[in-house]
Scaffold this motif. Structure first.
Motif, PDB file in Angstrom:
ATOM      1  N   UNK A 121       0.929  -0.996   0.018  1.00 21.63           N
ATOM      2  CA  UNK A 121       0.036   0.168   0.116  1.00 21.63           C
ATOM      3  C   UNK A 121       0.895   1.133   0.202  1.00 21.63           C
ATOM      4  N   UNK A 122       1.936   1.082   0.937  1.00 23.39           N
ATOM      5  CA  UNK A 122       2.961   2.328   0.958  1.00 23.39           C
ATOM      6  C   UNK A 122       3.520   2.589  -0.384  1.00 23.39           C
ATOM      7  N   UNK A 123       3.884   1.505  -0.965  1.00 23.38           N
ATOM      8  CA  UNK A 123       4.745   1.438  -2.058  1.00 23.38           C
ATOM      9  C   UNK A 123       3.870   2.151  -3.577  1.00 23.38           C
ATOM     10  N   UNK A 124       2.646   1.746  -3.421  1.00 22.49           N
ATOM     11  CA  UNK A 124       1.516   2.251  -4.527  1.00 22.49           C
ATOM     12  C   UNK A 124       1.347   3.843  -4.286  1.00 22.49           C
ATOM     13  N   UNK A 125       1.332   4.120  -2.981  1.00 26.68           N
ATOM     14  CA  UNK A 125       1.002   5.328  -2.740  1.00 26.68           C
ATOM     15  C   UNK A 125       2.216   6.369  -2.944  1.00 26.68           C
ATOM     16  N   UNK A 136       1.913   9.337  -5.822  1.00 24.25           N
ATOM     17  CA  UNK A 136       2.498  10.613  -5.977  1.00 24.25           C
ATOM     18  C   UNK A 136       3.405  11.222  -6.862  1.00 24.25           C
ATOM     19  N   UNK A 137       4.003   9.937  -7.167  1.00 22.58           N
ATOM     20  CA  UNK A 137       5.066  10.572  -8.233  1.00 22.58           C
ATOM     21  C   UNK A 137       4.713  10.604  -9.663  1.00 22.58           C
ATOM     22  N   UNK A 138       3.578  10.047 -10.087  1.00 24.70           N
ATOM     23  CA  UNK A 138       3.071  10.216 -11.398  1.00 24.70           C
ATOM     24  C   UNK A 138       2.452  11.606 -11.332  1.00 24.70           C
ATOM     25  N   UNK A 139       1.668  12.129 -10.202  1.00 28.19           N
ATOM     26  CA  UNK A 139       1.056  13.281 -10.052  1.00 28.19           C
ATOM     27  C   UNK A 139       2.271  14.548 -10.035  1.00 28.19           C
ATOM     28  N   UNK A 140       3.269  14.223  -9.357  1.00 24.43           N
ATOM     29  CA  UNK A 140       4.377  15.173  -9.201  1.00 24.43           C
ATOM     30  C   UNK A 140       5.153  15.539 -10.508  1.00 24.43           C
ATOM     31  N   UNK A 145       3.362   5.033 -15.117  1.00 25.04           N
ATOM     32  CA  UNK A 145       3.843   4.925 -13.688  1.00 25.04           C
ATOM     33  C   UNK A 145       2.316   4.482 -12.935  1.00 25.04           C
ATOM     34  N   UNK A 146       1.343   5.181 -13.370  1.00 29.02           N
ATOM     35  CA  UNK A 146      -0.101   4.717 -12.857  1.00 29.02           C
ATOM     36  C   UNK A 146      -0.290   3.256 -13.271  1.00 29.02           C
ATOM     37  N   UNK A 147       0.214   3.040 -14.179  1.00 28.99           N
ATOM     38  CA  UNK A 147      -0.363   1.557 -14.934  1.00 28.99           C
ATOM     39  C   UNK A 147       0.590   0.407 -14.100  1.00 28.99           C
ATOM     40  N   UNK A 202       7.240  11.151   1.744  1.00 31.25           N
ATOM     41  CA  UNK A 202       6.978   9.731   2.468  1.00 31.25           C
ATOM     42  C   UNK A 202       7.932   9.162   3.393  1.00 31.25           C
ATOM     43  N   UNK A 203       9.047   9.988   3.762  1.00 29.19           N
ATOM     44  CA  UNK A 203      10.054   9.543   4.621  1.00 29.19           C
ATOM     45  C   UNK A 203      10.644   8.096   4.338  1.00 29.19           C
ATOM     46  N   UNK A 204      11.055   8.135   2.950  1.00 30.95           N
ATOM     47  CA  UNK A 204      11.641   6.682   2.550  1.00 30.95           C
ATOM     48  C   UNK A 204      13.055   7.107   2.138  1.00 30.95           C
TER      49      UNK A 204
END
Length: 415
Positions: A23-27, A31-35, A78-80, A164-166
């Motif tokens: 779930x975190x990975x997908x989030x 966000x990256x796709x939007x950014x 990326x969304x795909x 995302x603090x990664x």
């Protein structure tokens, strides 16, 4: 410069991905796709700096060039990837032995994936998204041709990771200087696999000098064979699309083979190419047939070097063959084992072609332009492998995994 700290940090970062939830990975990826879409203007401004350094006639120019639509497409890919199911943790086999040991074969990340690539800034985003989805750290070495574009995309990725603090070291973009390439080739013990993407000379260099296992994403020397029973309208559309859709990519068409019994149809078959300003290099028979119909300025007599050439431009070789056997022999001699196609209505010939041609992707009555990870339903691709070990063809999520054996017991010891 000492590059070892880059590799040490990447290796350490790989352990931080193990516990990351799907779930975190997908989030993060969503966000990256939007950014990327949000910062498209910034990325395009940096891309213009790179384009200014490259002649427009260079075949790599089109690969280097970004547009608002291309950035939107990258974000879409990326969304795909977000919507695809992660293969991590998949149980490939599960059995209990007579001694009651349970043995499972489970998908796991490759670890640290290094990619060396030329003027292809989209690779920066594509590789990261696929690696991140599969729990792999990406160590990227882009070419100096795309330095500003790659830095701009990497900056967006690192900002999203920070949000995302990664650990930011899950993506490492090495400096564009050549010394970084040499260091990456030597990074045994830190990088688990190396994937070159670019010209045949780059791929050869990496294969010959790397101390790390290499997955080759080879050049595309692509053929389409128009069979005795080929449908003329299908052939016109397929050949035109495969050649002109985007000439700088590895799945674009390089050579048309035509059955001698259909030689009279050759002018009609290739007529759309004239409108696309495609320069033909024709063997003796096809040259004679095309002389009266194809534009003189675009028609040349072929020499041996034209067969087996990846043109990456509006150029195409043409050769007449007597039958399917001669077509198969020609392809076997000149193919780079990337993508090959037949246009035919003969079921037996189609079956022979699909079975006998040794290539990562083989087509019947379709354009080779479809050899692409996104088109194959992989979301995006890390490259198109032309080798046979581990992965072949477009490489997506599954191809970025290995497996390990998980053995559960209750105190068993071996006699």
């Amino acid at each position: 410069m000492n590059y070892k700290p880059y590799f040490e940090k990447a290796q350490q970062a790989s352990r931080t991905l193990i516990g990351l939830s799907k779930e975190k990975t997908n989030a993060v990826l969503a966000d990256l796709a939007d950014a990327l879409a949000l910062h498209a203007e910034d990325i395009l401004a940096e891309n213009i700096k790179d384009l200014a350094k490259m002649p427009v006639e260079d075949p790599k120019y089109d690969r280097l060039k970004l547009t608002a639509q291309r950035i939107a497409d990258i974000a879409g890919d990326i969304k795909n990837v977000v919507n695809l199911t992660s293969p991590l943790g998949d149980i490939l086999s599960d059995k209990i032995l007579e001694n009651k040991l349970q043995i499972q074969k489970v998908r796991v990340p490759l670890g640290v994936v290094g990619v060396i690539y030329e003027a292809r800034p989209n690779v920066t985003a594509d590789v990261f998204s696929l690696c991140f989805k599969t729990g792999n750290v990406a160590v990227l070495k882009g070419g100096s041709d795309a330095e500003f574009s790659n830095l701009a995309i990497a900056k967006v990725i690192h900002n999203v990771l920070a949000k995302h603090e990664i650990n930011p070291d899950v993506l490492t973009l090495l400096p564009a200087e050549r010394a970084a390439t040499e260091a990456l080739l030597e990074a045994r013990g830190f990088v688990d696999v190396l994937i070159p993407r670019g010209s045949q000379s780059l791929i050869n260099y990496v294969r010959e000098n790397s101390k790390i296992p290499v997955i080759e994403t080879g050049a595309g020397i692509v053929h389409t064979y128009f069979d005795e029973s080929g449908d003329l309208e299908k052939g016109k559309a397929i050949i035109f699309n495969a050649k002109t859709r985007r000439v700088s990519v590895c799945n674009s068409l390089d050579c048309v083979l035509i059955n001698a019994t259909r030689l009279a149809d050759l002018p009609e078959l290739l007529s759309p190419l004239a409108g696309g300003s495609v320069e033909l290099f024709a063997d003796e028979k096809s040259y004679e047939t095309l002389q009266s119909s194809y534009p003189e300025a675009l028609l040349k007599q072929a020499i041996e070097e034209h067969f087996g050439t990846e043109f990456l431009s509006l150029k195409l070789a043409v050769k007449v063959v007597q039958d399917l056997d001669e077509a198969l022999n020609h392809i076997a001699n000149y193919s780079s084992k990337h993508s090959e196609a037949i246009i035919s209505e003969d079921a037996e010939n189609i079956t022979r072609f699909l079975n006998e041609v040794d290539a990562a992707a083989v087509y019947a009555n379709a354009s080779t332009g479809f050899t692409d990870g996104a088109q194959f339903g992989l979301g995006a691709e890390i490259g198109i492998s032309t080798q046979k070990l581990h992965a072949r063809g477009p490489m997506g999520l599954e191809e970025l995994t290995s497996y390990k054996w998980v053995v559960r017991g209750e105190g068993q010891v071996r006699v």
